[in-house]
Design a protein around this motif. Structure first.
Motif, mmCIF file in Angstrom:
data_model
loop_
_atom_site.group_PDB
_atom_site.id
_atom_site.type_symbol
_atom_site.label_atom_id
_atom_site.label_comp_id
_atom_site.label_asym_id
_atom_site.label_seq_id
_atom_site.Cartn_x
_atom_site.Cartn_y
_atom_site.Cartn_z
ATOM 1 N N ASN A 139 0.815 -1.220 0.000
ATOM 2 C CA ASN A 139 0.000 0.000 0.000
ATOM 3 C C ASN A 139 0.844 1.264 0.000
ATOM 4 O O ASN A 139 0.409 2.298 -0.484
ATOM 5 N N SER A 164 -12.042 -5.462 4.965
ATOM 6 C CA SER A 164 -11.726 -4.742 6.192
ATOM 7 C C SER A 164 -11.544 -3.254 5.864
ATOM 8 O O SER A 164 -10.806 -2.901 4.946
ATOM 9 N N ALA A 167 -7.913 -2.003 5.715
ATOM 10 C CA ALA A 167 -7.178 -2.431 4.531
ATOM 11 C C ALA A 167 -7.616 -1.639 3.312
ATOM 12 O O ALA A 167 -6.801 -1.231 2.480
ATOM 13 N N PRO A 181 -7.100 -4.577 -1.762
ATOM 14 C CA PRO A 181 -6.273 -5.156 -0.706
ATOM 15 C C PRO A 181 -6.588 -6.634 -0.542
ATOM 16 O O PRO A 181 -7.740 -7.042 -0.714
ATOM 17 N N THR A 184 -3.189 -8.200 5.204
ATOM 18 C CA THR A 184 -2.503 -7.245 6.061
ATOM 19 C C THR A 184 -1.414 -7.995 6.810
ATOM 20 O O THR A 184 -1.530 -9.189 7.071
ATOM 21 N N VAL A 337 -0.243 -3.278 4.112
ATOM 22 C CA VAL A 337 -1.312 -3.953 3.402
ATOM 23 C C VAL A 337 -0.807 -4.311 2.021
ATOM 24 O O VAL A 337 -0.212 -3.488 1.333
ATOM 25 N N GLY A 339 -1.749 -5.761 -1.788
ATOM 26 C CA GLY A 339 -2.918 -5.811 -2.664
ATOM 27 C C GLY A 339 -2.517 -5.765 -4.114
ATOM 28 O O GLY A 339 -1.355 -5.963 -4.462
ATOM 29 N N ARG A 375 -0.294 -13.819 5.426
ATOM 30 C CA ARG A 375 -0.852 -12.498 5.703
ATOM 31 C C ARG A 375 -2.341 -12.613 5.970
ATOM 32 O O ARG A 375 -3.047 -13.334 5.280
ATOM 33 N N ALA A 378 -7.822 -9.612 3.857
ATOM 34 C CA ALA A 378 -8.574 -8.368 3.987
ATOM 35 C C ALA A 378 -10.063 -8.654 3.884
ATOM 36 O O ALA A 378 -10.887 -7.873 4.343
ATOM 37 N N VAL A 406 -1.191 2.176 10.227
ATOM 38 C CA VAL A 406 -1.101 1.852 8.805
ATOM 39 C C VAL A 406 0.146 2.503 8.235
ATOM 40 O O VAL A 406 0.428 3.674 8.491
#
Lengths: 455, 534
Positions: A139, A164, A167, A181, A184, A337, A339, A375, A378, A406
């Motif tokens: 992210n 989430s 995320a 995402p 996390t 995060v 993604g 991980r 999300a 974050v």
């Protein structure tokens, strides 16, 4: 004259041959040159596989019509998309890619790249108008990608309630989502239960003492390396209250550094002490941490789920714990995060977006990615799956996350990582005599760099 | 064009020449025909591909090259051309073009925030400044197609309306409405978004009314629903400006690849593009003392490094060559083979290996040779420089050994013998005969070796990464102790930080090119004197 004709004839013939070999452009999705063998095959397939060109009915459910395609048959493939992934995720994504191909008739080309190269290659190639349709990424790349116009906004409103919010927020900027995402991650304290089975320490100093009492080569290891590793040091730093950026009223990061001043000085002094204790050194890289931990040379390490999943799989008995505070405040790690980004220059944006929104957000896909990468998904349904809620390691990481922050994705963060890490190396290795002064120098340099870049 | 001196022709060559003039089908001509046909085929294929991709420059260059090559090899007059053309073509493509392109990039601001074209930047700004209107419900729509044009149609108060990006919603005639949905329209096809039309449909933003602040409709991927979007900026194509819809501020093209306000301040959330900025990059290099002073220091070290690398490798190579050239040594071939082994491994791998071996805590050099002493080979500036030179010696001496062995063997033995007969002692023989003769053959190679090491990025990058960095290393633009110019250029380019500045980096590369070119030209002039002496 005769010779000229001869040359022309031969040249034309060869050109035709080359053109036939290289004719893989995207102009036609089937191609008109179906040979008789292919034609018969197609005919038999469509005979027992009722109508592969599914009718575009029932559009009300929001998804494009799902058909059924045989992806081993090239003539049934309607289009293709290219997705860049690293070696840790390529296997986990294959089922999703196969499913997408079977339902949409679109081939997903998973291209394996080294994670460290993904970011710069994506930046340079998309800017030049090429590159993949989708890339996996973290992210905190968003700032760079967005200011350079490399990623396209994605409409996630249809699936937002399945993901989430934290995320989702990490992949959003000014109300628009720029990525999907899927997982996390945060770091935690990992204990080798074969060496020590109980942790009483409530401060980091006590933890070092406990680690020393085990009598192995190392007490505690935080990975560092030549270029530094501010990410792994951050829980220690944040426990002194030296957070990286200030936040505004809505909790979004601003461009103003918050890690200077008294809190920063205290952390710098403590870092120098950790260096003397041998907890952090530039020669101790993530690889050396892994070797030392599996060899039973260290009872405690600070690391993330990417390591623990392999350790558990190899049969080690480990526990995942919150990191004890060093400076009095809670030791909050960064929450990163991971993604998928959609390229602004995607060659096939339609299918790429379908894959992102309708497939990669799914619980089963994210659960598969969890199984191989460790991980936390999300997707909320995947997160509630028993395979996660009953897993002590996963639970440990969730507890260690505590009030994790974050990882900033603002463009200014680019100016921070490198000086931050290098300064920590200089302090930990004892190359500077006055840690606090070195820290101040770093703050000034980062502030200058941020100002220059914003101008 | 001067005529080539005519050599007396033999019977055979005269015959061949007559054949060629007469256009005969000798075996030579057939080979030529096949080769040329192959080249033409590849060339025409390239032309077709360039045509398809729509790149005019490549198309034109490819056609010109094809014509030139065909003329040269089929015309009878262009004899010198036949020898020169292949080399010239490759020179053009791989040297001249690259240099011109580098020079072009150096006068642009290509880099972070200035990566793509202006059109792409405008599109990106528009898409980034488009938010879903929070309080408006989505519309049920259909996508209509007529020819190559697309329209969005919807039902408003029981009446069908349609529009395009340029035309706000207006009444649509001939629509069949069933259950409040448009099911057919005379003269239009109802289409679904798919992979072929999606690029067009994504730019189809239909305003709800003449008042742009009401927002506009954009279809979703299912083609049945459209959300109301509100732009926070508006692009005026004619004036080439962006207007902030809330504040009314106008941003124009500031000439430096960004939209700026009247005070020259960057538009918030703007996306830049690659623009020509003249000699600003060169000005930065020379005017900014923060950049110039470290660069001069790096230049000094670069010259030292390149010179020492050539000197050390040459002398070790020469000594070994002299020793193993002696016929008294047994197993010459085995030794020679062993000697060139370091040359056989890829240089960057060797550098990485040495990096691991020189590691302060875990390296074998400290562990085995220095009995566990914690010598910080790569962490101390002077030790790091020494390590670089030593590793480069390891990498480079086999080449010099080979070269020297070769030219030693080509020195006529009569000369040495006559010297010996004249009673010259071995050292005198070496100094007056061997060395001068050796230098004539080797000097150009020494110069090219110097130029190579001047830009020996691999070694520096793999072994020390330019480090150790001074102080805390938190100023990412300041060079490390072992940074040579080219690795400092890489550092300044900022690729690793995610904030590349290719414009500045290419400007520096051009300067390095000029520098290396000047040094090489000067050295070659010196070697000419050497030849005259001999």
């Amino acid at each position: 004259m005769k010779r000229l004709v001869a040359v022309a004839v031969v040249a034309l013939g060869l050109t035709a041959g080359l053109a036939a070999c290289g004719g893989g452009d995207k102009s036609g999705s089937g191609g008109e040159s179906t040979t008789s063998a292919e034609a018969t095959e197609e005919a038999t397939v469509s005979a027992d596989d009722d109508n592969p060109a599914a009718d575009p009915a029932d559009a009300d459910d929001g998804n494009p019509a799902a058909g059924s395609y045989d992806c081993s048959d090239a003539s049934q493939i309607q289009g293709e998309i290219t997705v860049w992934v690293d070696e840790t995720r390529i296997t986990a994504l294959q089922p999703a890619a196969d499913l997408f191909c079977a339902e949409q008739g679109v081939k997903v080309n998973l291209i394996q790249k080294v994670f460290d190269d993904l970011r710069k290659d994506f930046a340079s190639q998309v800017a030049a108008g090429s590159g993949p349709d989708i890339t996996v990424g973290a992210n905190d790349w968003l700032g760079e990608f967005k200011t350079n116009g490399l990623v396209a906004p994605i409409d996630l409103s249809g699936v937002a309630d399945q993901l989430s919010p934290a995320a989702l927020g990490a992949f959003s900027s000014e109300g628009q989502a720029y990525g999907v995402p899927y997982g996390t991650e945060n770091i935690a304290l990992v204990r080798n239960n074969a060496l020590i089975s109980e942790t009483k320490a409530t401060t980091f100093d006590e933890l070092i003492e406990e680690g020393k009492a085990v009598g192995q080569k190392y007490s505690v290891i935080i990975p560092m390396g030549d270029a530094g590793d501010a990410y792994h040091m951050y829980p220690i730093q944040s426990s002194f209250g030296a957070e990286v950026f200030e936040t505004d009223a809505e909790g979004d990061y601003t461009d103003t550094l918050a890690m200077g001043g008294e809190a920063g000085h205290k952390f710098a002094e403590y870092l120098a002490k950790l260096g003397q204790e041998g907890v952090v050194k530039s020669t101790i890289t993530g690889d050396i941490l892994g070797q030392a931990f599996t060899a039973g040379e260290v009872p405690y390490v600070i690391t993330g789920p990417w390591n623990t999943s392999t350790w558990v799989a190899s049969g080690m008995d480990i526990s995942v714990l919150p990191i004890p505070s060093a400076g009095g405040e809670p030791a909050a790690p960064f929450m990163g995060v991971q993604g998928f980004y959609l390229s602004a220059k995607a060659a096939n944006a339609f299918d790429a977006e379908t894959f992102l929104v309708d497939y990669l957000t799914r619980a089963d896909v994210q659960l598969e990615l969890y199984k191989l990468g460790g991980r936390m998904p999300a997707n909320l349904e995947a997160l509630a799956d028993p395979s996660i809620t009953d897993d002590p390691v996963a639970k440990g990481f969730a507890e260690a996350a505590g009030d994790a922050q974050v990882q900033p994705s603002i463009p200014a963060m680019n100016q921070v990582w490198s000086p931050w890490g290098l300064t920590e190396v200089a302090i930990a290795d004892g190359k500077v005599t006055d840690p606090a002064a070195a820290w101040d120098e770093m703050i000034t340099n980062i502030e200058t760099a941020i100002a220059e870049n914003a101008g | 064009m001067s005529e080539l001196p005519l050599k007396p022709r033999t019977q055979k060559s005269r015959k061949a020449a007559t054949m060629a003039v007469a256009g005969g089908w000798g075996p030579g001509f057939i080979v030529k025909l096949i080769l040329m046909a192959l080249i033409d085929a590849i060339g025409i294929f390239g032309v077709i591909q360039a045509w398809r991709a729509g790149s005019t420059t490549i198309l034109v260059v490819a056609i010109i090259l094809l014509l030139v090559v065909n003329y040269v090899y089929f015309a009878r007059r262009a004899i010198p051309g036949k020898y020169l053309v292949p080399g010239m073509v490759f020179l053009l493509i791989f040297q001249v073009y690259v240099m011109l392109y580098t020079a072009y990039v150096s006068i642009t601001n290509y880099g972070d925030q200035h990566m793509g074209s202006k059109d792409a930047a405008i599109t990106a700004i528009q898409s980034q400044h488009t938010a879903v209107a929070p309080d408006k419900d989505p519309y049920a729509i259909v996508v209509l197609q007529k020819g190559t044009d697309y329209y969005l149609a919807t039902v408003v108060d029981g009446e069908a309306e349609y529009g395009t990006s340029d035309q706000p919603l207006e009444a649509l005639d001939g629509a069949t409405i069933t259950d409040g949905k448009i099911t057919a329209v005379d003269g239009y096809d109802i289409v679904k978004p798919d992979r072929d039309n999606w690029d067009t449909l994504q730019t189809l933003a239909v305003p709800l009314s003449d008042d742009a602040s009401q927002g506009f409709l954009m279809t979703e991927r299912n083609g049945t629903q459209a959300k109301v979007y509100l732009p926070t900026v508006r692009y005026d194509k004619a004036a080439d400006t962006f207007t902030d819809t809330e504040t009314g501020l106008v941003y124009h093209d500031g000439g430096k690849g960004q939209f700026v306000d009247d005070a020259g301040k960057k538009m918030p959330g703007s996306v830049g593009w690659r623009a020509v900025i003249g000699f600003a990059n060169y000005k930065t290099i020379f005017a900014d003392t923060k950049m110039m002073v470290p660069l001069l220091k790096v230049l000094v070290w670069t010259i030292c490094f390149a010179f020492l690398s050539v000197a050390t490798t040459f002398f070790l190579g020469l000594i070994l060559a002299l020793v193993f050239n002696s016929p008294r040594i047994k197993g010459q071939k085995i030794y020679r083979t062993l000697m060139i082994l370091p040359y056989a491994f890829p240089g960057f791998m060797t550098a990485l290996l040495w990096k691991a071996m020189l590691n302060r805590d875990y390296g074998v050099i400290n562990k085995w040779i220095f009995f566990g002493a914690e010598i910080d080979w790569l962490g101390n500036p002077w030790l790091a420089r020494l390590s670089i030179i030593l590793v480069n010696l390891w990498l480079g001496y086999p080449y010099m050994f080979l070269v020297c062995t070769g030219s030693l063997q080509s020195i006529p033995s009569e000369m040495m013998e006559s010297a010996r007969v004249d009673g010259a002692p071995p050292l005198r023989q070496f100094r007056s005969i061997t060395l001068p003769l050796l230098f004539i053959a080797v000097a150009p190679l020494l110069i090219s070796s110097f130029a190579f090491n001047f830009n020996n990025f691999n070694l520096i990058f793999m072994l020390t990464g330019g480090g150790p960095l001074p102080g805390t290393g938190s100023d990412t633009k300041i060079p490390g102790a072992t940074d040579i110019l080219i690795s400092e250029v890489y550092r300044l380019a900022g690729v690793d930080l995610g904030t590349p500045d290719y414009g500045l980096a290419t400007a520096l590369s051009i300067l390095i090119f000029v520098l290396v070119g000047a040094i090489a030209a000067f050295s070659f002039r010196q070697t000419r004197k050497l030849e005259e002496m001999a």
